[in-house]
Enzyme design. Structure first.
Site, short mmCIF file in Angstrom:
data_model
loop_
_atom_site.label_atom_id
_atom_site.label_comp_id
_atom_site.label_asym_id
_atom_site.label_seq_id
_atom_site.Cartn_x
_atom_site.Cartn_y
_atom_site.Cartn_z
N GLY A 77 -23.63 -38.18 -5.78
CA GLY A 77 -24.88 -38.46 -6.50
C GLY A 77 -25.77 -39.41 -5.70
O GLY A 77 -25.48 -39.76 -4.55
N ASP A 101 -16.39 -35.39 -7.33
CA ASP A 101 -17.65 -35.14 -8.05
C ASP A 101 -17.56 -33.75 -8.66
O ASP A 101 -17.01 -32.83 -8.04
CB ASP A 101 -18.83 -35.22 -7.08
CG ASP A 101 -20.15 -35.50 -7.79
OD1 ASP A 101 -20.78 -36.52 -7.50
OD2 ASP A 101 -20.53 -34.67 -8.66
N SER A 126 -25.52 -51.06 -16.02
CA SER A 126 -26.98 -50.94 -15.96
C SER A 126 -27.64 -52.09 -16.71
O SER A 126 -27.08 -52.61 -17.70
CB SER A 126 -27.35 -49.62 -16.62
OG SER A 126 -28.71 -49.56 -16.93
N TYR A 186 -26.76 -43.43 -24.09
CA TYR A 186 -26.41 -43.67 -22.68
C TYR A 186 -26.06 -45.15 -22.48
O TYR A 186 -25.00 -45.48 -21.92
CB TYR A 186 -27.59 -43.28 -21.76
CG TYR A 186 -27.45 -43.89 -20.38
CD1 TYR A 186 -26.48 -43.42 -19.49
CD2 TYR A 186 -28.25 -44.96 -19.97
CE1 TYR A 186 -26.32 -44.00 -18.24
CE2 TYR A 186 -28.10 -45.54 -18.72
CZ TYR A 186 -27.13 -45.06 -17.86
OH TYR A 186 -26.97 -45.65 -16.63
N LYS A 242 -22.38 -47.39 -21.49
CA LYS A 242 -22.21 -48.44 -20.46
C LYS A 242 -21.60 -49.70 -21.09
O LYS A 242 -20.68 -50.31 -20.53
CB LYS A 242 -23.55 -48.78 -19.81
CG LYS A 242 -24.12 -47.68 -18.96
CD LYS A 242 -23.27 -47.45 -17.71
CE LYS A 242 -23.68 -46.23 -16.93
NZ LYS A 242 -22.71 -45.78 -15.96
N ASN A 294 -37.76 -38.02 -15.06
CA ASN A 294 -38.05 -38.96 -16.15
C ASN A 294 -38.50 -40.30 -15.61
O ASN A 294 -39.24 -41.03 -16.24
CB ASN A 294 -36.79 -39.23 -16.98
CG ASN A 294 -36.31 -37.99 -17.68
OD1 ASN A 294 -37.08 -37.35 -18.39
ND2 ASN A 294 -35.05 -37.63 -17.47
N LEU A 330 -40.01 -43.27 -12.97
CA LEU A 330 -41.32 -43.46 -12.37
C LEU A 330 -41.40 -43.02 -10.90
O LEU A 330 -42.28 -42.24 -10.53
CB LEU A 330 -41.72 -44.95 -12.49
CG LEU A 330 -43.06 -45.30 -11.89
CD1 LEU A 330 -44.20 -44.58 -12.60
CD2 LEU A 330 -43.29 -46.81 -11.94
N GLY A 363 -39.08 -46.45 -27.02
CA GLY A 363 -37.86 -47.07 -26.48
C GLY A 363 -38.10 -47.98 -25.27
O GLY A 363 -37.22 -48.71 -24.86
#
Ligand code: NAD
Ligand code: WQD
Length: 333
Positions: A10, A31, A124, A148, A152, A197, A199, A293
């Site tokens: 990834g 993976d 995160s 999500y 985490k 999604n 920026l 959100g």
């Protein structure tokens, strides 16, 4: 003796693989290719001139994961594998809980079975929810606003409980802020599925003519220009943090948690301007309503990583914008 990278093909895993190989670590990648292409393995080999084993397998496939541990002497794991799209996680919560949490449990049980007791985990900044103040320190209260993020937070808790019950385990939890950019070779980078999604990939798609314009989600936040502020970190700086975490992991017991960011906050318009300047391009944008959100401001206090890991980000916003575009124009068709 090898370091296992779950999700190592990834975006962040592939950059970390390069840094590890260049530092003479032996690595293995597992993976399931759910969000990457197998060709990334060849790109990593081209950049580094080094070889390594790749297992195409799912963490949910206990038999395959056990076989991989049987066939190799895995001494540490860096656990990147997981689904990561916030919006999708609200639509498919069970898929996210199963993949991220059950996948992690199977990995940890297998590690325990084979006596591998050292893990670095990709967490995160999302675990800070809506922070009351910035910069964010590691001991700030934790909460989440989407499934999500909750995966985490749960995984962080699972790891801490595991280490508490088994003092011979060690765990480093890295809370990434907003990773962007690409390897300077232009051979690996972020390759989103469908319309991005986030920026930076979105801006890159506008620059490439794949999308007409950027929607800036809100210009009425309490920030310097009204647009959202984040802590963008070059993916290579982030990858180097994993080398430092691995070094720490080998000399500690217990759990340590670190913010991995630059400590600088940039607004959406700062990013647009920096991208235009770094690449001599124009990015068409329109002000759009706030995205549900979203929070106004999020940036790290990264002092703990500097003091305890001896790590700090060195790459600039210009580097991030230049390297991201270099990858997009070379590799994204
Ligand atoms: P990515 O989607 O590019 O990489 C994750 C990899 O894991 C993918 O190659 C995917 O195919 C693989 N994978 C997913 N589920 C798997 C499973 N069950 N078994 C085997 N492989 C599986 O994402 P990334 O941006 O490289 O993120 C890596 C980690 O860092 C993730 O855990 C993510 O949640 C976390 N993170 C990412 C960001 C970000 O903005 N990119 C920010 C904070 C944290
Ligand atoms: C950044 C800023 C947007 C797109 C997400 C996850 C987080 C972590 C990193 C994994 C915000 C604005 C964005 C667009 C815009 N991932 N924006 N137009 O939301 O900070 O974090 O990725 O753990 O969990 O939530 O990143 O890149 O989506 O947004 O104006 O088309 O850009 O409103 O202010 P975010 P982002």
């Amino acid at each position: 003796m090898s370091v296992l990278l779950t999700g190592g093909l990834g975006y962040i895993g592939s950059h970390t693989a390069v840094e590890l190989l260049e530092n003479n670590e032996d690595i293995i990648i597992v993976d399931n290719l759910s969000n990457c292409k197998i060709e990334v393995a060849d790109r990593i080999k081209e950049i580094t001139g080094k070889d390594f084993k790749v297992y195409v397998a799912d963490l949910l496939d206990r038999e395959a994961i056990e076989k991989m541990f049987e066939e190799n002497e895995i001494t540490e794991v860096i656990h990147f594998a997981g689904l990561k799209a916030v919006g999708e996680s609200c639509k498919k919560p069970l898929e996210y809980y199963t993949n991220n949490i059950t996948g992690t449990l199977i990995l940890l049980e297998t590690m325990q079975k084979f006596g591998c007791k050292k893990i670095v985990f990709s967490s995160s900044a999302t675990v800070y929810g809506s922070p009351k103040t910035v910069p964010i320190k590691e001991d700030f209260p934790l909460s989440t606003t989407n499934p999500y993020g909750t995966t985490k937070l749960f995984i962080e808790q699972i790891l801490q409980d595991l280490v508490k019950a088994n003092p011979d385990w060690s765990c480093v939890i890295l809370r990434y802020f907003n990773p962007v950019g690409a390897h300077e070779s232009g051979k690996i980078g972020e390759d989103p599925n469908g319309i991005p999604n986030n920026l930076m990939p979105y801006i890159n798609y506008v620059a490439a003519g794949k999308l007409d314009h950027l929607n800036v989600f809100g210009n009425d936040y309490d920030t310097k220009d009204g647009t959202g502020v984040r802590d963008y970190i070059h993916v290579v700086d982030l990858s180097i943090a994993h080398l430092k975490a691995l070094e720490k992991l080998r000399n500690m017991q217990g759990t340590d948690i670190y913010n991995i960011g630059t400590g600088e906050g940039y607004s959406v318009l700062d990013i647009v301007n920096a991208f235009e300047k770094a690449n001599n391009l124009k990015i068409k944008y329109k002000i759009a309503p706030r995205r549900s959100g979203d929070i106004a401001i999020c940036y790290a206090d990264a002092t703990k990583a500097k003091t305890e890991l001896g790590w700090e980000a060195t790459r600039t916003l210009e580097d991030m914008c230049r390297d991201a575009w270099n990858y997009t124009k070379n590799c994204i068709k």
